[in-house]
Design an enzyme around this catalytic site. Structure first.
Site: not given
Length: 310
Positions: A18, A139, A202, A241, A243, A256, A258, A262
Site C-alpha cells: 500500500e 485496503s 482507489y 473506520r 467496515d 473489519e 481499519n 486512507g
C-alpha cells in the site's frame, strides 16, 4: 504557526503493498497541515526507519503508513521507544486489527456479528462462493471472490496459511468512521463492479458513495453505536473506520476495523467528516490532537524524591 504541536512528521511511504496509497494520503495531509499553520514535514520512509525518523527531529508523528510494518504495531512500537507521540491506535490494537482472524474473535466475544468463516482445505475452500483474503493486509489487497475450485487453482496458492475465506454476506455495504470515540455518519459504498476491491477503492469514478447511507434513520444510529462498540472492544484510538454490511434485518456484520484509514480524494473518512461539516483541514487537526503514547507511564518515570518512604 500552531506551535502547540511542535514539529510534526507526516509518516508516509513504507515498504508494504500500500506504499503508493500511503504517499497519496501523506501528501494530502501534509498540505492540509501546512495550510493550517502547522510546522509539518514529510517523512517518506524507505529503508532505515529509525534513522529517518530520528533525523527528521520531530515532536509528533502523523502516521499514514498503511499496511505491513506501518499499521500492524511495528512502527507504533518504534515510536513508543523513541518517545514520539503518534496518531492512530497503539501497539496492541494495531496488531489485533491487522490480524483479521484475531480481531474477529474479539468482536464476536463482544457480541458483534462478523461474516461466517469457511475452512480452507489443501485443495481450497470447502464450499463456494467465498471471499478469499489475506489474514494480515489492508485496503482490500489480495481480496478475491471465488465461485469455483478452478478459480482457486488459478490463483496458484500452494499454502493456505495466511489466507482466510468467508461466506459472502448480502446487504448494504457501509463504512463508519469513529473520530476520537464518536461515530460519524455511515458512508454507503456502491462499487460499479459489484466488489469493493482495491481498484474500486482507489479508481476515481469506480464507486458511488452516499453519506449518510441510504438506510432508515434508526438503522443508521444503530450502526454508529455498533461501530463505537467495535472500536472500544479492540481498544482503537484516533480515527479508525469500521467496515460493515447491513443485512435485510438491519443487523450489521463487521467486516473489519481499519486503524489507519486512507486520506486520499476517494477515501471514506474525509467523506464522512465533510458530511458532518468538518473540512479536510479541520479533520487533519482533529486527528493530530489525538496523538499520544500508549505507554505514557513508561515515558514519565517518577522522580526519586517522590519515592521516599515515610
Amino acid at each position: 504557526m500552531l506551535s502547540r504541536f511542535g514539529r510534526v512528521g507526516v509518516l508516509m511511504g513504507g515498504s508494504s503493498a500500500e506504499r503508493e496509497i500511503s504517499l497519496r494520503s501523506g501528501h494530502a495531509v501534509l498540505n492540509a497541515l501546512q495550510g493550517a499553520g502547522v510546522d509539518a514535514v514529510a517523512v517518506e520512509l524507505n529503508d532505515n526507519w529509525s534513522n529517518q525518523i530520528a533525523g527528521a527531529d520531530i515532536d509528533r508523528a502523523f502516521n499514514l503508513l498503511h499496511g505491513t510494518l506501518g499499521e500492524d504495531g511495528c512502527v507504533q512500537g518504534l515510536l513508543e521507544v523513541m518517545g514520539i507521540p503518534y496518531t492512530g491506535s497503539g501497539v496492541m490494537a494495531s496488531a489485533l486489527c491487522m490480524n483479521k482472524q484475531l480481531s474477529k474473535q474479539i468482536l464476536n466475544h463482544a457480541g458483534l456479528k462478523t461474516p461466517v468463516d469457511i475452512p480452507i482445505a489443501e485443495d481450497g475452500p470447502i464450499r463456494y462462493p467465498v471471499f478469499l483474503k489475506p489474514v494480515s493486509e489492508g485496503s482490500s489487497v489480495g481480496l478475491h471472490r471465488l465461485s469455483t475450485q478452478l478459480e482457486w487453482q488459478a490463483l496458484g496458492i500452494h499454502n493456505a496459511r495466511g489466507w482466510m475465506a468467508e461466506l459472502p454476506a448480502h446487504g448494504v455495504e457501509i463504512a463508519v468512521s469513529v473520530l476520537d470515540g464518536k461515530a460519524l455518519a455511515p458512508v454507503e459504498v456502491a462499487p460499479k463492479s459489484g466488489v469493493y476491491d482495491y481498484a474500486s477503492k482507489y479508481t476515481s469514478g469506480a464507486t458511488d458513495y452516499y453519506c449518510p447511507a441510504r438506510l432508515p434513520a434508526e438503522t443508521l444510529r444503530y450502526c454508529m453505536q455498533r461501530a463505537e462498540e467495535a472500536v472500544a472492544a479492540l481498544h482503537c484510538s484516533g480515527a479508525p473506520r469500521v467496515d460493515m454490511i447491513v443485512e435485510s434485518g438491519g443487523e450489521p456484520l463487521v467486516l473489519e476495523v481499519n486503524t489507519l484509514p486512507g486520506m486520499t480524494e476517494t477515501s471514506l473518512l474525509p467523506k464522512a467528516a465533510a458530511a458532518a461539516g468538518i473540512s479536510f483541514e479541520q479533520l487533519c487537526i482533529a486527528i493530530l490532537e489525538t496523538a499520544t503514547l500508549e505507554n505514557v507511564a513508561l515515558q514519565q518515570p517518577q522522580s526519586r524524591e517522590s519515592e521516599v518512604v515515610t
